[in-house]
Design an enzyme around this catalytic site. Structure first.
Site, PDB file in Angstrom:
ATOM      1  CB  CYS A   1     -17.319  14.237 -22.358  1.00 31.63           C
ATOM      2  SG  CYS A   1     -16.053  14.896 -21.561  1.00 31.63           S
TER       3      CYS A   1
ATOM      4  CD  GLU B   1     -10.578  16.584 -17.423  1.00 30.31           C
ATOM      5  OE1 GLU B   1     -10.197  15.807 -18.371  1.00 30.31           O
ATOM      6  OE2 GLU B   1     -10.254  17.806 -17.312  1.00 30.31           O
TER       7      GLU B   1
ATOM      8  CG  HIS C   1      -5.252  13.115 -25.662  1.00 29.79           C
ATOM      9  ND1 HIS C   1      -4.390  13.146 -24.659  1.00 29.79           N
ATOM     10  CD2 HIS C   1      -6.333  13.610 -25.840  1.00 29.79           C
ATOM     11  CE1 HIS C   1      -5.649  13.561 -23.616  1.00 29.79           C
ATOM     12  NE2 HIS C   1      -6.652  13.817 -24.408  1.00 29.79           N
TER      13      HIS C   1
ATOM     14  CG  ASP D   1      -6.938  13.436 -17.628  1.00 28.58           C
ATOM     15  OD1 ASP D   1      -5.962  12.930 -17.574  1.00 28.58           O
ATOM     16  OD2 ASP D   1      -7.151  14.399 -18.790  1.00 28.58           O
TER      17      ASP D   1
HETATM   18  C1  PEP Z   1     -10.994  12.943 -20.143  1.00 21.70           C
HETATM   19  O1  PEP Z   1      -9.923  13.052 -19.264  1.00 21.70           O
HETATM   20  O2  PEP Z   1     -11.855  12.150 -19.796  1.00 21.70           O
HETATM   21  C2  PEP Z   1     -11.498  13.698 -21.296  1.00 21.70           C
HETATM   22  C3  PEP Z   1     -12.729  13.681 -21.942  1.00 21.70           C
HETATM   23  O3  PEP Z   1     -10.665  14.830 -21.590  1.00 21.70           O
HETATM   24  P1  PEP Z   1      -9.140  14.275 -22.404  1.00 21.70           P
HETATM   25  O4  PEP Z   1      -9.333  12.833 -22.906  1.00 21.70           O
HETATM   26  O5  PEP Z   1      -8.911  15.252 -23.492  1.00 21.70           O
HETATM   27  O6  PEP Z   1      -8.124  14.471 -21.418  1.00 21.70           O
HETATM   28 MG    MG Z   2      -9.048  14.953 -19.680  1.00 20.91          MG
END
Ligand code: PEP
Ligand code: MG
Length: 585
Positions: free
Chosen positions: A504, A433, A191, A457
């Protein structure tokens, strides 16, 4: 001059001076001072020692009362050590002779003492190592506070170098002051990297021991596209990199012309290209880059950007700001996805042994109902003002969805009782995920209105590869046939019940993986705002028929390397201009 390779996570080339943001658990960086600052540093040193000694006197008195005089003697010994002139004299000498800050001198001298004690054959001395470490951190806390070097010390135009940064630290960066980031640890989909991209700060992670090589003020080049840091570059190298940045800027301008064009494939399929955001202010970027709405709003950043939990009104205002800015374009709000690398202050104090498998996301919410309900109320209130969808993160079972839906309906009733408006038909969807969600997609499709595949994920949990760990970054492969098969099955399950499936995860913004997604039947891609034009260009250059053939072949391979090589070869032929740029596809 030295060139170090890491993982490029946010494109852009910057030349600048280093600011080492230390982590108190690792080391205090060497920071130089001018000769006329020696007295100030000595004053800081002796005052920190005095305050630490006074603290210890109090601890000793308390211990005498609680555990008796004999046992409390150890604290008297600590005070004696602190005031020992051999120790303080060595620290003072270092400050005077090497012109370094008091904290650096304290850190070095205490470490030397600890090493010498540790090496002594007599165990009475070796046990003193812990006492020395404890004393050192006491004095350092008084010198630099709990967290070592502070963000407030950063000067304009700095390249922040750190062993590791948390997403909340990165969120706190002032874009004027921090022009690039380089860290020892991290992965492309951690992140911290996602936030660096959101803030358009060029960044390289996974540089291993870079932070130990650098001091404040050193000159470096950060190439966030290629994942390279050049230490102490010569003039020719600086000129070369700067001219590349000019070319990159021109290429970006050309690509930006795609922003206003419709994402329709050459065989006439209309694809929806949306943007991912972490903060309400980013909606503007999504629209500038040609995004047709927001497919993922990571609302947990409301928590990470603040020391305390946001109130219902603060949640509402953030969501309402997005709705207003989007002017009728769709907004998918994901309920808070706290945990794993996005931890709260309380979680930081009580770390879990294995946070990626711990109390995170929907699990955290379902165990903290008042906190979850506050957010749900705010989302529902904002749903009255424009088209919105609600998305639940990290779902692993049908029960979780049912429980969450039950709560949402409770909150709807409360709002109705309070006479507040909300969208009664608010679509409720989930992120796919984890493999269990992908495998249970046929059952989950009966419960929800949409699916969104989160590859960050999904790859992490399918391939058992920590998305934040640079040591396994080469194994983090969305193109792995196992991942492709899960996505294919999710799309099939969705189609059977007319549940739309979007993606996403960060991989949706990569043209090669995006082509595979289109081939697998995904028709909505939500990507980092900066990737929207590149994805639109891909969509306008390729047919769904071709993508389907590509995906069919890819899924028949038995290794991710074969898939990657095959897909790269094909997409390069279709879109050669995407490959002749400087480091960012
Ligand atoms: C993902 O896991 O692909 C996602 C979009 O969520 P995050 O990156 O916030 O974990
Ligand atoms: Mg995620």
């Amino acid at each position: 001059m030295e060139r170090i390779s890491g993982i490029g996570v946010s494109p852009g080339i910057v030349v600048g001076r280093v600011f080492v943001l230390d982590d108190e658990r690792r080391r205090i960086p060497r920071r130089s001072i001018k000769p006329n600052q020696v007295d100030k540093q000595l004053k800081r040193l002796f005052s920190a020692i005095e305050v630490s000694a006074k603290d210890l006197e109090q601890v000793r008195e308390q211990a005498e009362r609680d555990i008796g005089k004999e046992a409390a003697k150890i604290f008297g010994f600590h005070v004696g050590m602190l005031r020992d002139t051999v120790l303080t004299g060595s620290i003072e000498k270092l400050i005077r002779e090497e012109l370094v800050t008091a904290e650096h001198a304290v850190d070095r001298v205490f470490n030397d003492f600890a090493e010498r004690f540790g090496a002594m054959p007599d165990s009475a001395f070796t046990t003193k190592v812990n006492d020395i470490t404890d004393l050192s951190s006491r004095v350092l806390t008084h010198l630099v506070g709990e967290h070592g070097t502070s963000l407030a010390d950063i000067e304009d135009g700095a390249i922040v170098v750190a062993s590791e940064l948390t997403p909340s630290q990165t969120v706190g960066f002032d874009r004027e002051k921090v022009v690039a980031i380089a860290t020892d640890f991290g992965g492309k989909t951690s992140h911290t990297s996602i936030v660096a991209r959101a803030l358009s700060i060029p960044a390289v992670v996974g540089l291993r021991s870079l932070s130990e090589k650098l001091c404040d003020g050193d000159i470096v080049i950060v190439d966030g596209g290629r994942g390279v840091v050049v230490i102490d570059p010569d003039d020719d190298t600086i000129e070369h990199y700067l001219s590349e940045e000019v070319v990159r800027g021109q290429q970006q301008m050309t690509l930006r012309e795609m922003a206003s064009l419709e994402p329709v494939t050459t065989d006439g399929f209309r694809i929806e290209v949306l943007g991912n955001i972490e903060f309400a202010q980013e909606v503007e970027h999504v629209l500038e880059f040609g995004g047709e709405g927001v497919g993922l709003y990571r609302t947990e950043f409301l928590y990470l950007a603040s020391e305390r939990e946001p109130t219902e009104q603060e949640h509402y205002e953030a969501y309402k700001a997005c709705v207003d800015e989007l002017k009728g374009k769709p907004l998918t709000i994901r309920t808070m996805d706290l945990g794993a690398d996005k931890y709260t202050q309380a979680q930081a104090r009580n770390p879990e042994r294995n946070p990626a498998l711990g109390l995170r996301s929907i699990r955290y919410c379902l165990k903290n109902l008042p906190l979850f309900k506050r957010q749900l109320r705010a989302i529902l209130r904002a749903s009255a003002d424009g088209p919105m969808k609600l998305m639940l993160p990290l779902v692993t079972s049908v029960e979780e969805v049912r429980q969450a839906k039950h709560l949402i309906h409770d909150v709807m009733e409360d709002l109705a009782d309070d006479g507040l408006a909300y969208d009664e038909n608010l679509p409720i969807g989930i992120m796919i995920e984890v493999p269990s969600a992908a495998l249970m997609a046929p059952a989950l499709a009966r419960e929800v209105d949409f699916f969104s595949v989160g590859t960050n994920d999904l790859v992490q949990y399918t391939l058992a590869v920590d998305r934040t760990n640079e040591n396994v970054a080469d194994l983090f492969s969305p193109a792995h046939p196992a991942v492709l098969k899960l996505v294919r099955d999710v799309v099939r399950a969705g189609r059977r019940r007319e549940v739309p499936v979007s993606c996403c995860g960060e991989a949706a913004g990569d043209i090669e993986f995006a082509a595979l997604l289109l081939g697998l039947g995904v028709r909505t891609l939500s990507v980092s705002p900066g990737n929207v034009p590149g994805i639109k260009r891909l969509v306008r250059s390729i047919s769904i028929d071709r993508c389907e053939r590509l995906a069919k072949k890819a899924i028949s391979f038995d290794s991710d390397t074969q898939v990657s090589m095959y897909v790269r070869d094909r997409i390069r032929k279709i879109l050669p201009e995407a490959y002749d740029n400087v480091g960012s596809r």
